[in-house]
Design a protein around this motif. Sequence first.
Motif, short mmCIF file in Angstrom:
data_model
loop_
_atom_site.label_atom_id
_atom_site.label_comp_id
_atom_site.label_asym_id
_atom_site.label_seq_id
_atom_site.Cartn_x
_atom_site.Cartn_y
_atom_site.Cartn_z
N UNK A 34 0.84 -1.20 0.00
CA UNK A 34 0.00 0.00 0.00
C UNK A 34 0.88 1.25 0.00
N UNK A 35 0.65 2.12 -0.96
CA UNK A 35 1.44 3.36 -1.10
C UNK A 35 0.87 4.44 -0.18
N UNK A 36 1.12 4.29 1.11
CA UNK A 36 0.48 5.16 2.10
C UNK A 36 0.93 6.61 2.02
N UNK A 37 2.20 6.87 1.75
CA UNK A 37 2.67 8.26 1.69
C UNK A 37 2.14 8.94 0.43
N UNK A 38 2.13 8.25 -0.68
CA UNK A 38 1.53 8.81 -1.90
C UNK A 38 0.07 9.17 -1.64
N UNK A 39 -0.64 8.30 -0.95
CA UNK A 39 -2.04 8.54 -0.61
C UNK A 39 -2.18 9.76 0.30
N UNK A 40 -1.30 9.89 1.29
CA UNK A 40 -1.34 11.04 2.19
C UNK A 40 -1.15 12.34 1.40
N UNK A 41 -0.19 12.35 0.49
CA UNK A 41 0.06 13.55 -0.32
C UNK A 41 -1.16 13.89 -1.16
N UNK A 42 -1.74 12.89 -1.82
CA UNK A 42 -2.93 13.13 -2.65
C UNK A 42 -4.10 13.65 -1.82
N UNK A 43 -4.34 13.04 -0.66
CA UNK A 43 -5.47 13.44 0.16
C UNK A 43 -5.30 14.84 0.76
N UNK A 44 -4.09 15.16 1.18
CA UNK A 44 -3.85 16.46 1.81
C UNK A 44 -3.83 17.57 0.77
N UNK A 45 -3.13 17.37 -0.33
CA UNK A 45 -2.95 18.44 -1.32
C UNK A 45 -4.00 18.46 -2.41
N UNK A 46 -4.64 17.34 -2.68
CA UNK A 46 -5.73 17.24 -3.66
C UNK A 46 -5.38 17.89 -5.00
N UNK A 47 -4.13 17.76 -5.42
CA UNK A 47 -3.71 18.28 -6.71
C UNK A 47 -3.63 19.79 -6.80
N UNK A 48 -3.75 20.47 -5.68
CA UNK A 48 -3.73 21.93 -5.66
C UNK A 48 -2.29 22.44 -5.76
N UNK A 49 -2.09 23.74 -5.96
CA UNK A 49 -0.75 24.30 -6.17
C UNK A 49 0.34 23.87 -5.17
N UNK A 50 0.03 23.62 -3.90
CA UNK A 50 1.14 23.17 -3.03
C UNK A 50 1.80 21.87 -3.52
N UNK A 51 1.11 21.09 -4.31
CA UNK A 51 1.70 19.85 -4.84
C UNK A 51 2.91 20.18 -5.72
N UNK A 52 2.81 21.24 -6.49
CA UNK A 52 3.92 21.68 -7.34
C UNK A 52 5.08 22.15 -6.45
#
Length: 120
Positions: free
Chosen positions: A18-36
């Motif tokens: 299970x890619x738990x850290x990838x999931x955490x990043x997706x859930x927290x940032x939801x593809x918004x500008x902080x992801x960049x």
Amino acid sequence: MEERSKGKWRLYATPAGADVVSKEIREVLQGKPPAIELGHLMWRIEHEQVMGRDVRTLGRGLSEARLSYRGDEYRLYYAVLTDGEHLLLGLKFHKKGSRGAQDRAIETARDRLAEWQRRI
């Protein structure tokens, strides 16, 4: 001049895959500008071009990458491991909240690092 990287990033996954850290990043940032911005921060760490506030050593092999974006604070806890080559292992990502929540996130990162090291 060629950019030399300190290592390659890998995000923690459970023994079951299970890619738990990838999931955490997706859930927290939801593809918004902080992801960049997180991508830029990870690149600076990888290429040893961090600014003073970017990272902090927490001890026992754990470091904290700090991301600020429009008043919000995010943290990526990671370890630098050497197994023939340098590996930057992302262990836990969260939006900074209360001190208790941050302490729990750090403890989760430490637990994941210990589990990873038992596995290799």
